[in-house]
Design an enzyme around this catalytic site. Structure first.
Site, short mmCIF file in Angstrom:
data_model
loop_
_atom_site.label_atom_id
_atom_site.label_comp_id
_atom_site.label_asym_id
_atom_site.label_seq_id
_atom_site.Cartn_x
_atom_site.Cartn_y
_atom_site.Cartn_z
N PRO A 2 10.56 0.68 -53.83
CA PRO A 2 9.57 -0.03 -54.64
C PRO A 2 10.23 -1.16 -55.43
CG PRO A 2 9.32 2.35 -54.86
CD PRO A 2 10.61 2.11 -54.15
N GLU A 3 9.69 -2.37 -55.30
CA GLU A 3 10.22 -3.52 -56.02
C GLU A 3 9.29 -3.84 -57.19
OE1 GLU A 3 13.10 -4.64 -55.46
OE2 GLU A 3 13.56 -3.92 -53.43
N HIS A 95 9.16 18.22 -53.83
CA HIS A 95 9.65 16.88 -54.15
C HIS A 95 9.05 16.32 -55.44
CE1 HIS A 95 11.58 16.97 -50.33
NE2 HIS A 95 10.46 16.93 -49.64
N ARG A 113 14.03 11.71 -52.19
CA ARG A 113 15.48 11.48 -52.11
C ARG A 113 16.18 11.66 -53.47
NH1 ARG A 113 16.29 6.03 -48.70
NH2 ARG A 113 18.45 6.77 -48.72
#
Length: 277
Positions: A2-3, A95, A113
């Site tokens: 995500p930017e 998660h 992650r």
């Protein structure tokens, strides 16, 4: 990853709903990149303030007699935030690594992650947050970000212009997709040594960076794999890309095949005819 547009879209999708909410409970799952820095139960009873963004970080301020400060959140490589009405989200999955349950709904960080982070800081300027935010460049919509600022920041740099944009110490937000698109709009070859960009071309590039990021915000960001905002809505900017992801396809301006190269382990897409060194 995500930017800036995706992070800002995420902020906008839940900030107004959670502002003023009272924290009922905070829960930590598996460890993230950095420790929270505060016992989660100490957040109970805190009131949530106006959510802000700095670069790709979100700042969720909370206040009560003690402690008072906020949570600095980062989505990492593949993280996302979801905000749902009380009782809707269900039990946390494997998660789901941070829950902030409030009387207005549940804010949940999901990060397969675990490169994301939730860090407590007494203020944005306090050491815990300031250390993570140090070195960030101007926001792209800051009135101080213009061609002169960009040109001065690039002066003397031998690294390729695209990698200089990705560094984020001159301007934040020009992630891989958006750097490719801005360089195309400005007609600048991504391989050009950063220090060789002229002042007029720096002006064009600064305008292109702002324009591309504004377009991405309007489109809800980019969803290449699994990005969604806090209400599960995907972005669509990738459908408007002029060069990114279009290797071998004709340039939308001149018809030449779009090329792909690798710079700093990231794919770069550009038109060798429209973009000049």
């Amino acid at each position: 990853m995500p930017e800036l547009p995706e992070v800002e879209v995420t902020r906008l999708s839940f900030a107004s709903a959670i502002e003023g909410a009272s924290v009922l409970q905070a829960r930590l799952g598996k460890p993230l990149r950095w420790p929270l820095g505060l016992a989660a139960e100490r957040l109970q009873g805190a009131r949530v303030g106006a959510v802000l963004r700095r670069g790709k970080y979100l700042w969720v301020p909370v206040s009560k007699p003690e402690p008072s400060g906020g949570l600095l959140l980062h989505l990492g490589m593949s993280g996302s935030l979801a905000f749902s009405a009380p009782g809707v989200a269900g039990e946390a999955g494997p998660h789901d690594h941070f829950d902030l349950l409030t009387d207005r709904g549940l804010l949940r960080l999901t990060d397969p992650r675990r490169f994301g982070a939730v860090v407590w800081s007494e203020a944005l300027a306090a050491p815990a947050a300031a250390k993570l935010l140090a070195g960030l460049g101007l926001e792209p919509f800051d009135e101080r970000f213009d061609g002169a600022h960009l040109h001065a920041g690039l002066s003397g740099r031998k690294v390729a212009i695209k990698q200089a944009l990705l560094a984020g110490d001159i301007v934040v937000g020009a992630g891989n997709i958006y750097a490719c698109e801005a360089l195309f709009l400005a007609g600048v070859d991504p391989r050009l040594p950063a220090g060789k960009l002229s002042r007029p071309r720096a002006e064009r590039l600064a305008r292109a960076v702002r324009g591309v990021l504004a377009q991405a915000l309007d489109a809800g960001g980019s969803t290449l794999r699994d990005f969604k905002d806090a209400h599960g809505v995907a972005g669509s900017f990738q459908m408007q890309a002029r060069v990114y992801g279009r290797e071998g396809q004709p340039c939308l301006t001149c018809g030449s095949p779009v090329r792909r190269i690798v710079q700093g382990q990231r794919s770069t897409f550009f038109c060798p005819q429209c973009q000049k060194r």
